[in-house]
Design a protein around this motif. Structure first.
Motif, PDB file in Angstrom:
ATOM      1  N   ALA A 163       0.835  -1.206   0.000  1.00 55.56           N
ATOM      2  CA  ALA A 163       0.000   0.000   0.000  1.00 55.56           C
ATOM      3  C   ALA A 163       0.869   1.254   0.000  1.00 55.56           C
ATOM      4  O   ALA A 163       0.629   2.201  -0.761  1.00 55.56           O
ATOM      5  N   ASN A 164       1.907   1.270   0.829  1.00 56.98           N
ATOM      6  CA  ASN A 164       2.786   2.430   0.889  1.00 56.98           C
ATOM      7  C   ASN A 164       3.566   2.614  -0.411  1.00 56.98           C
ATOM      8  O   ASN A 164       3.765   3.744  -0.882  1.00 56.98           O
ATOM      9  N   GLU A 179      -0.832 -12.964  -5.594  1.00 57.24           N
ATOM     10  CA  GLU A 179      -2.274 -12.704  -5.594  1.00 57.24           C
ATOM     11  C   GLU A 179      -2.618 -11.339  -5.017  1.00 57.24           C
ATOM     12  O   GLU A 179      -3.714 -10.819  -5.266  1.00 57.24           O
ATOM     13  N   ARG A 180      -1.709 -10.747  -4.240  1.00 55.84           N
ATOM     14  CA  ARG A 180      -1.928  -9.410  -3.674  1.00 55.84           C
ATOM     15  C   ARG A 180      -1.635  -8.296  -4.674  1.00 55.84           C
ATOM     16  O   ARG A 180      -2.071  -7.157  -4.480  1.00 55.84           O
ATOM     17  N   LEU A 181      -0.880  -8.584  -5.711  1.00 60.11           N
ATOM     18  CA  LEU A 181      -0.429  -7.534  -6.616  1.00 60.11           C
ATOM     19  C   LEU A 181      -1.587  -6.968  -7.432  1.00 60.11           C
ATOM     20  O   LEU A 181      -2.345  -7.733  -8.041  1.00 60.11           O
ATOM     21  N   PRO A 182      -1.725  -5.661  -7.488  1.00 57.08           N
ATOM     22  CA  PRO A 182      -2.784  -5.052  -8.311  1.00 57.08           C
ATOM     23  C   PRO A 182      -2.474  -5.235  -9.787  1.00 57.08           C
ATOM     24  O   PRO A 182      -1.323  -5.089 -10.210  1.00 57.08           O
ATOM     25  N   ALA A 239      -4.545  -0.592  -8.113  1.00 55.34           N
ATOM     26  CA  ALA A 239      -3.391  -0.037  -7.409  1.00 55.34           C
ATOM     27  C   ALA A 239      -3.786   1.196  -6.606  1.00 55.34           C
ATOM     28  O   ALA A 239      -3.291   1.414  -5.488  1.00 55.34           O
ATOM     29  N   ALA A 240      -4.690   2.022  -7.151  1.00 52.01           N
ATOM     30  CA  ALA A 240      -5.147   3.215  -6.437  1.00 52.01           C
ATOM     31  C   ALA A 240      -5.920   2.828  -5.174  1.00 52.01           C
ATOM     32  O   ALA A 240      -5.767   3.461  -4.120  1.00 52.01           O
ATOM     33  N   ARG A 241      -6.751   1.798  -5.289  1.00 50.91           N
ATOM     34  CA  ARG A 241      -7.487   1.344  -4.099  1.00 50.91           C
ATOM     35  C   ARG A 241      -6.519   0.832  -3.037  1.00 50.91           C
ATOM     36  O   ARG A 241      -6.686   1.111  -1.844  1.00 50.91           O
ATOM     37  N   LEU A 242      -5.512   0.100  -3.456  1.00 55.86           N
ATOM     38  CA  LEU A 242      -4.505  -0.390  -2.517  1.00 55.86           C
ATOM     39  C   LEU A 242      -3.743   0.772  -1.892  1.00 55.86           C
ATOM     40  O   LEU A 242      -3.500   0.798  -0.680  1.00 55.86           O
ATOM     41  N   HIS A 258       3.620  -7.371 -14.106  1.00 57.31           N
ATOM     42  CA  HIS A 258       4.578  -7.664 -13.040  1.00 57.31           C
ATOM     43  C   HIS A 258       5.590  -8.689 -13.528  1.00 57.31           C
ATOM     44  O   HIS A 258       5.245  -9.626 -14.261  1.00 57.31           O
ATOM     45  N   ALA A 259       6.840  -8.513 -13.102  1.00 59.42           N
ATOM     46  CA  ALA A 259       7.913  -9.443 -13.430  1.00 59.42           C
ATOM     47  C   ALA A 259       8.647  -9.816 -12.151  1.00 59.42           C
ATOM     48  O   ALA A 259       8.860  -8.962 -11.278  1.00 59.42           O
TER      49      ALA A 259
END
Length: 278
Positions: free
Chosen positions: A91-92, A128-131, A137-140, A165-166
């Motif tokens: 989130a940060n 599974e957590r990655l937006p 990503a904005a919500r996270l 994502h890589a």
């Protein structure tokens, strides 16, 4: 049509002045100079610490529209937390200003330490957590804590574009079928990390794009790539492009200033044009 994006990992290297950068070019113009000659760039300062929104805005301002900027995920997440209990860290990270890159945001790179062996449960939970798009990503980012003060947090995006994502593991266990299958299931690219014997170089197709990091031909972070080696990579990249896969390639052999020159040479071999070469 698939595209190959070629660049360097970082650009703020004093040793490049008088070599790649003209002596009289102000430091504030270095990124724009890179963006005129290469077709992408990888931000690695984000690995060491949370960047400020002003940093991401400056990068966006100094690069052409649609110029992909890959961003390296924070070591707090990958090396200190080792992918565990990373909800707040993620989130940060996304609140720190990443979303200001907009459509110029390239893949997110997550590099693992060399002693991190494949653990299905831990890696799966992280992936599974990655937006997977800017809105997610904005919500996270909206769940950031005081490590990113409210007056500096970026928690909205003007685009809903996909986020790629890589993963760059450095342990041979990630080449085993179970690890490859998980990355393929999640659509996360397994990085081909070319190094002179330091880490394994994976060549598995796990996503709709490829991600390559070239750390040095014979000496880690230092040596340049031979013409023969560049020819080999160009053939591989053309094959991926013809198969419909985008590719992102970053030279990390910056210690002796070879990275930008090798990137230019590879772009020429691919028959691509950078924004402006003078």
């Amino acid at each position: 049509m698939a595209e190959v994006h070629v660049g360097v990992s970082g650009w703020s290297y004093d040793g490049w002045r008088g070599d790649f950068y003209p002596d009289d070019l102000p430091r504030r113009r270095w990124l724009a100079y890179v963006a005129e000659r290469l077709t992408s760039v990888e931000l690695n300062g984000s690995f060491y610490s949370l960047q400020r929104p002003t940093t991401y805005q400056r990068i966006a301002d100094d690069t052409p529209d649609g110029f992909p900027v890959a961003v390296k995920g924070g070591r707090f997440i990958t090396h200190l937390r080792r992918l565990g209990d990373v909800g707040q860290g993620l989130a940060n990270f996304f609140a720190s200003g990443v979303l200001l890159l907009g459509d110029g945001l390239g893949p997110l790179l997550w590099q693992l330490p060399g002693d991190f062996s494949f653990d299905d449960e831990r890696v799966r939970s992280f992936l599974e957590r990655l937006p997977r798009d800017h809105h997610a990503a904005a919500r996270l980012a909206g769940r950031h804590d005081d490590k990113v003060p409210d007056d500096r947090a970026v928690t909205s995006s003007r685009t809903g574009a996909v986020i790629r994502h890589a993963l760059e593991p450095r342990h041979p266990s990630f080449g085993e079928p179970e690890a490859v299958a998980l990355l393929r299931e999640q659509g996360v690219a397994l990085v081909a990390s070319d190094s002179p014997g330091a880490w394994p170089c994976f060549d598995e197709d796990t996503a709709d794009f490829r991600y390559v990091r070239l750390h040095g031909h014979t000496e880690l972070y230092a040596s340049g790539y031979s013409s023969r080696s560049l020819d080999t990579w160009a053939r591989k990249l053309r094959a991926w492009r013809e198969a419909g896969q985008d590719a992102y390639v970053y030279f990390d052999n910056d210690a002796r200033g070879r990275a930008p020159h090798d990137a230019v040479a590879l772009i020429e071999r691919l028959g691509q044009a950078s924004a402006s070469v003078s």
